[in-house]
Design an enzyme around this catalytic site. Sequence first.
Site, PDB file in Angstrom:
ATOM      1  N   ILE A  24      44.543  49.791  43.736  1.00  0.00           N
ATOM      2  CA  ILE A  24      45.556  48.823  43.301  1.00  0.00           C
ATOM      3  C   ILE A  24      44.959  47.731  42.433  1.00  0.00           C
ATOM      4  O   ILE A  24      45.688  46.847  41.975  1.00  0.00           O
ATOM      5  CB  ILE A  24      46.275  48.189  44.505  1.00  0.00           C
ATOM      6  CG1 ILE A  24      45.273  47.493  45.431  1.00  0.00           C
ATOM      7  CG2 ILE A  24      47.073  49.232  45.268  1.00  0.00           C
ATOM      8  CD1 ILE A  24      45.920  46.736  46.569  1.00  0.00           C
ATOM      9  N   GLY A  62      35.230  42.208  39.149  1.00  0.00           N
ATOM     10  CA  GLY A  62      33.817  42.167  38.834  1.00  0.00           C
ATOM     11  C   GLY A  62      32.926  42.571  39.991  1.00  0.00           C
ATOM     12  O   GLY A  62      31.795  42.983  39.800  1.00  0.00           O
ATOM     13  N   VAL A  94      39.569  47.686  44.534  1.00  0.00           N
ATOM     14  CA  VAL A  94      40.459  47.343  45.647  1.00  0.00           C
ATOM     15  C   VAL A  94      41.384  48.523  45.926  1.00  0.00           C
ATOM     16  O   VAL A  94      41.997  49.075  45.013  1.00  0.00           O
ATOM     17  CB  VAL A  94      41.288  46.083  45.331  1.00  0.00           C
ATOM     18  CG1 VAL A  94      42.133  45.692  46.535  1.00  0.00           C
ATOM     19  CG2 VAL A  94      40.367  44.940  44.946  1.00  0.00           C
ATOM     20  N   ASP A 108      36.562  30.033  40.190  1.00  0.00           N
ATOM     21  CA  ASP A 108      37.178  31.051  39.327  1.00  0.00           C
ATOM     22  C   ASP A 108      38.702  31.024  39.468  1.00  0.00           C
ATOM     23  O   ASP A 108      39.341  32.046  39.709  1.00  0.00           O
ATOM     24  CB  ASP A 108      36.631  32.439  39.662  1.00  0.00           C
ATOM     25  CG  ASP A 108      36.797  33.421  38.494  1.00  0.00           C
ATOM     26  OD1 ASP A 108      36.992  32.950  37.353  1.00  0.00           O
ATOM     27  OD2 ASP A 108      36.728  34.640  38.725  1.00  0.00           O
TER      28      ASP A 108
END
EC number: 2.7.11.1
Length: 682
Positions: free
Chosen positions: A373, A377, A381, A494
């Site tokens: 899905i 980096g 998943v 991030d």
Amino acid sequence: MGTQRSMFIVSFLFKLFLFLSVHVRAQRTTTNFAFRGFNGNQSKIRIEGAAMIKPDGLLRLTDRKSNVTGTAFYHKPVRLLNRNSTNVTIRSFSTSFVFVIIPSSSSNKGFGFTFTLSPTPYRLNAGSAQYLGVFNKENNGDPRNHVFAVEFDTVQGSRDDNTDRIGNDIGLNYNSRTSDLQEPVVYYNNDDHNKKEDFQLESGNPIQALLEYDGATQMLNVTVYPARLGFKPTKPLISQHVPKLLEIVQEEMYVGFTASTGKGQSSAHYVMGWSFSSGGERPIADVLILSELPPPPPNKAKKEGLNSQVIVMIVALSAVMLVMLVLLFFFVMYKKRLGQEETLEDWEIDHPRRLRYRDLYVATDGFKKTGIIGTGGFGTVFKGKLPNSDPIAVKKIIPSSRQGVREFVAEIESLGKLRHKNLVNLQGWCKHKNDLLLIYDYIPNGSLDSLLYTVPRRSGAVLSWNARFQIAKGIASGLLYLHEEWEKIVIHRDVKPSNVLIDSKMNPRLGDFGLARLYERGTLSETTALVGTIGYMAPELSRNGNPSSASDVFAFGVLLLEIVCGRKPTDSGTFFLVDWVMELHANGEILSAIDPRLGSGYDGGEARLALAVGLLCCHQKPASRPSMRIVLRYLNGEENVPEIDDEWGYSKSSRSEFGSKLVGYVSSTSITRVSSTSRISQ
């Protein structure tokens, strides 16, 4: 006086005559009957050909001999037309019947039967096989037939010529054996009207059929389902507007059944019970109760090729046993390997939220590509499902060294204690060989990045203003928790749209803590690694590389502008979103920055507020940026937003210089999944 009395009596008698004549006529033109078995009703059923009423009360239309036909019609015609001075209409009618079809064998079955409206109680010279005892080669397709048939077909195609027969289907036939409409035999689940349950007409089990015609709307509903269900599906198999029926029906029609067998294709066709009603309000077909009908006929389909089947079964079972033994051997070896590979190391004992690899392997169906899905980096998943739990997202990470595993697991285990409605929940982790697996809550609507860009590009659906503003406030709340409300300071490092996941209620969940770092309160961060994503990184990171809560605030400011404007923060180094919005602000045209795809569907005050807060968060001086607590107060309208000072900006040349320093040093992670939602406006 006598004359008036005479006129009164005459008038009264005339009206009484009209009333009685209308009443008698209405009774004569209304037809209702119900046969729960046919014993004692032989005089009311006109049978021809192979049809017969058996001693047990079953109406058998055909036996299993080849090339036979059988018909059974109600003995009286049914008045189906209403005529007045302006138009002609067909009266409403309904019928229900329970039937059984028993094939000669699994490979020898046919041809089917029909419920028919016919101008005669017989079908003269009707053909067998594909003609179903209704038509023949000469009159097939002749409009003078005046025949309408609902076809219950069990044979695919024809051995004589090419036809439209698809097999195990229901068809509507007008004067022809070729169906105007065909539907494969299914019934719709009452709990889920989109779920189809298929079954076989020639199963040898009782099947209920319901036909309902509404004269006012010219709609015909046809419903079929296994009688054992005991209830009528609320959604019919066929619901068709049939104005063409008016060309077929005459003043009086006969109603009944026809059936046929073919050469080498034969079945016995039985009717267990039958009801019919016409002439009143729109009738609803009565569901026949199976227990009130005669017992169904025994299913005596022949078992062909018994000896060869036994041989085939023995060979097949032997092959299956051999395969099972081989699989058992490999399974035992696999379990043994798993036991050896999952030995705990000393550093793992302190982190008890470890899940078994074999459970995750099963939950993700072996980490197949079809279950992916998203990618990022740090790894890939997969969607999974553990027993007795909600769906999960499993991130499979391949660290660069064993030292990296120790540090990363310790970091993740600390972050696993974070609990906030606007953060993705980390459920646990697993180490298998050199792989590290992180288990998160599964978030169904995917990332904010996909809702801003991918979904509109694919479907034209644009994220609404109200959803955008609530998402922005939710992200701010999550960052406030990380910076100030938990026991340690968490710097995400991030913050960007692809790391914001949207749940089923359109609440944002900040996730992907792969770059996050923890700091004790009152300490300074020390790092030499420059990490993040170009466009969201604060300018001071290019000088000292030390992340702080202020650098997270900067990234949030860029993200907030992106949410409002619907544009990426940078484009090939020639466009910078922050500078563009600031220029519009300086020119008094800040509302021109709003995503044009929203049209007029936004709140001008909220949009102006969000743009101003975004610019404040992107101040070049870290100390001049507001904290996330102040940002949230701004967005909630609890505090006025100050004017942007003259020291806010920096030149495009400095921006380009900053960008060039980042090349080769930046990593980016994301979990991306595209999903539609009811809160996305068109």
